[in-house]
Design an enzyme around this catalytic site. Structure first.
Site, PDB file in Angstrom:
ATOM      1  N   TYR A  26       0.813  -1.219   0.000  1.00 27.63           N
ATOM      2  CA  TYR A  26       0.000   0.000   0.000  1.00 27.63           C
ATOM      3  C   TYR A  26       0.846   1.269   0.000  1.00 27.63           C
ATOM      4  CZ  TYR A  26      -3.043  -3.657   1.885  1.00 27.63           C
ATOM      5  OH  TYR A  26      -3.714  -4.825   2.103  1.00 27.63           O
ATOM      6  N   TYR A 154     -12.354  -7.546   7.118  1.00 25.07           N
ATOM      7  CA  TYR A 154     -11.190  -7.630   6.227  1.00 25.07           C
ATOM      8  C   TYR A 154     -10.838  -9.104   6.050  1.00 25.07           C
ATOM      9  CZ  TYR A 154      -6.623  -7.488   4.148  1.00 25.07           C
ATOM     10  OH  TYR A 154      -5.575  -7.703   3.288  1.00 25.07           O
ATOM     11  N   ASP A 255     -13.186 -16.461   9.741  1.00 25.57           N
ATOM     12  CA  ASP A 255     -11.826 -16.067   9.370  1.00 25.57           C
ATOM     13  C   ASP A 255     -11.063 -15.774  10.656  1.00 25.57           C
ATOM     14  OD1 ASP A 255      -9.516 -14.773   8.654  1.00 25.57           O
ATOM     15  OD2 ASP A 255     -10.452 -13.497   7.130  1.00 25.57           O
ATOM     16  N   LYS A 284      -1.504 -16.185   9.436  1.00 23.35           N
ATOM     17  CA  LYS A 284      -0.672 -15.268  10.233  1.00 23.35           C
ATOM     18  C   LYS A 284       0.204 -15.943  11.292  1.00 23.35           C
ATOM     19  CE  LYS A 284      -2.418 -10.723   9.348  1.00 23.35           C
ATOM     20  NZ  LYS A 284      -3.671 -10.578   8.595  1.00 23.35           N
TER      21      LYS A 284
END
Ligand SMILES: *Cc1c(COP(=O)(O)O)cnc(C)c1O
Length: 437
Positions: A26, A154, A255, A284
């Protein structure tokens, strides 16, 4: 320009070359934010090439839960390298993957029995969505191809994952037309202990009544919406969604990529609720932040449903079940098993609550909240990351704000004094560097 390979560049030359060559997440290619050259990292400290040491408040995007350079995970990787670093997962299998799948099944709620390994969190979400669609296809309901999800979520940066990210702070505008339009409902109301108002449940029921025939699954981050706003909500919301999904034949997908492996004080955020999803994604922290690896777990019902009439699940990444990644994950999970997780994470929550408490007095601050090993200072307006990041580095800490949020997700081995330092730095930077609006 001629292609040259220099053996030694100075630090500044490296940083300059980075700017010319590399995309970072980003960031602008023409006016990139600063990037710091890392030389070494151990435990909760990251050492830069200029010799400066930073206390880590981020766990490298919430993954390095045991700290950097952990001897147990290092040893597991070195040992696996000497056996073999990779073999294809089509036609071959190996102990690191079998052990890991078995561990994951035994750690997660009982109905989750089958494991699909993939390369990253986003891909594990793609896999989850494909599984749901393929399941309904196999059950003679090929119209169930869409997903429902709350706003402020997200789920990753690949296309199907993007389609279920919050439509405003996700990238929907930019990719309008390229991203599937899914069904969005209001974000769950915040407040871990606040009872969930009926209107939130009614809204979802109404959607399911109208569109349930076309909805394959409902996807949500359990208890904490992370990158979409660091929002904590009552686990009872999940119990209610489970009942609705059962009533309308919709698969429930959790998630747990951010919340899994202890971050919220329980092994999985799912464990704060009374229910189990049909499909669950982890990533993660799975390898202790060493190597990219993710997994999608599901029930016998879904897995065998897809396969019963001769169907096969249509996905197979090149590096599926990579042995090095599995070895790191096995080591990380055995370390995790040695924690008294609720006690340890409870301690971190207490320390962060104390260390961040003063921030609420600042006019720039709208809210301070902690849940498990997640500490959040929400500002009244968005920060300029480009300007603020160096101020944290000057304070000797690694804290990377986004939007209105300055937050901490430290490694679980962090000390009270390190958290105090992080808290003080956050207070100072907000007070001295962030304008009151
Ligand atoms: C980070 C994250 C993802 C994406 O994982 P990647 O490994 O970055 O692809 C998906 N869902 C949640 C909740 C996440 O926090």
């Amino acid at each position: 320009m001629a292609f040259t390979m220099q053996d030694t560049l100075t630090q500044l030359e490296y940083i300059e070359l980075d700017k010319q060559r590399l995309w970072h997440p980003y960031t602008s290619m023409s006016a990139p934010t600063p990037h710091y050259l890392v030389e070494h990292a151990s435990e909760c400290e990251i050492t830069l090439a200029n010799g400066q040491t930073l206390i880590d408040g981020m766990s490298s995007w919430w993954s390095v839960i045991h700290g950097y350079n952990h001897p147990t995970i290092n040893a597991a990787l070195k040992s696996q390298i000497d056996d073999f670093s990779h073999v294809m997962f089509g036609g071959f299998t190996h102990k690191p993957a079998i052990d890991l799948a078995n561990k994951l099944v035994s750690m997660t709620p009982e109905p989750l029995q089958r494991v699909f390994f993939s390369d990253s969190g986003s891909v594990s979400v793609e896999v989850a969505l494909k599984m749901a669609i393929q399941y309904w296809h196999s059950q003679g309901q090929p119209n169930k191809q869409f997903f429902a999800t709350p706003k402020s979520g997200y789920h990753g940066d690949t296309f199907a994952a993007m389609s279920v990210c919050d439509p405003e702070n996700g990238m929907h505008n930019l990719f309008n037309g390229a991203v599937t339009e899914q069904y969005f409902v209001s974000p769950p109301p915040t407040g871990i202990e606040k009872p969930v108002k009926e209107e939130y449940i009614d809204e979802i029921r109404q959607l399911f009544i109208e569109k349930g025939q076309t909805i394959a699954g409902f996807i949500i981050e359990p208890v904490v919406q992370n990158a979409g706003g660091m929002r904590f909500y009552n686990p009872d919301y999940l119990n209610r969604i489970r009942a609705l999904c059962d009533e309308f034949n919709i698969l429930l997908i959790f998630d747990e990529i951010a919340t899994g492996f202890g971050r919220t004080g329980k092994l999985f955020a799912t464990n704060h609720s009374a229910i189990c999803p049909d499909i669950m994604c982890v990533g993660k922290a799975l390898t202790g932040g060493y190597i990219t690896l993710a997994a999608t777990l599901t029930t016998d019902k879904v897995a065998l449903g897809i396969s019963d009439k001769g169907g096969v699940f249509m996905h197979g990444p090149t590096f599926m079940g990579n042995p090095l990644a599995c070895a790191a994950a096995n080591a990380s999970l055995s370390l995790l098993a040695n924690y008294d997780l609720e006690k340890r994470i409870g301690q971190i929550e207490q320390w962060m609550t104390k260390a961040l408490a003063d921030c609420i007095e600042l006019e720039q601050v709208a809210d301070v909240r902690c849940f498990g090993a997640i500490g959040v200072v929400e500002l009244t307006s968005a920060v300029n990351q480009h300007e603020i990041q160096p101020k944290f580095v000057e304070q000797g800490v690694w804290v990377r704000p986004f939007g209105k949020l300055i937050y901490l997700m430290p490694p679980y081995i962090i000390s009270e004094s390190q958290i105090e330092t992080l808290g003080r730095a956050i207070y100072q930077v907000i007070r001295n560097e962030i304008p009151i609006n």
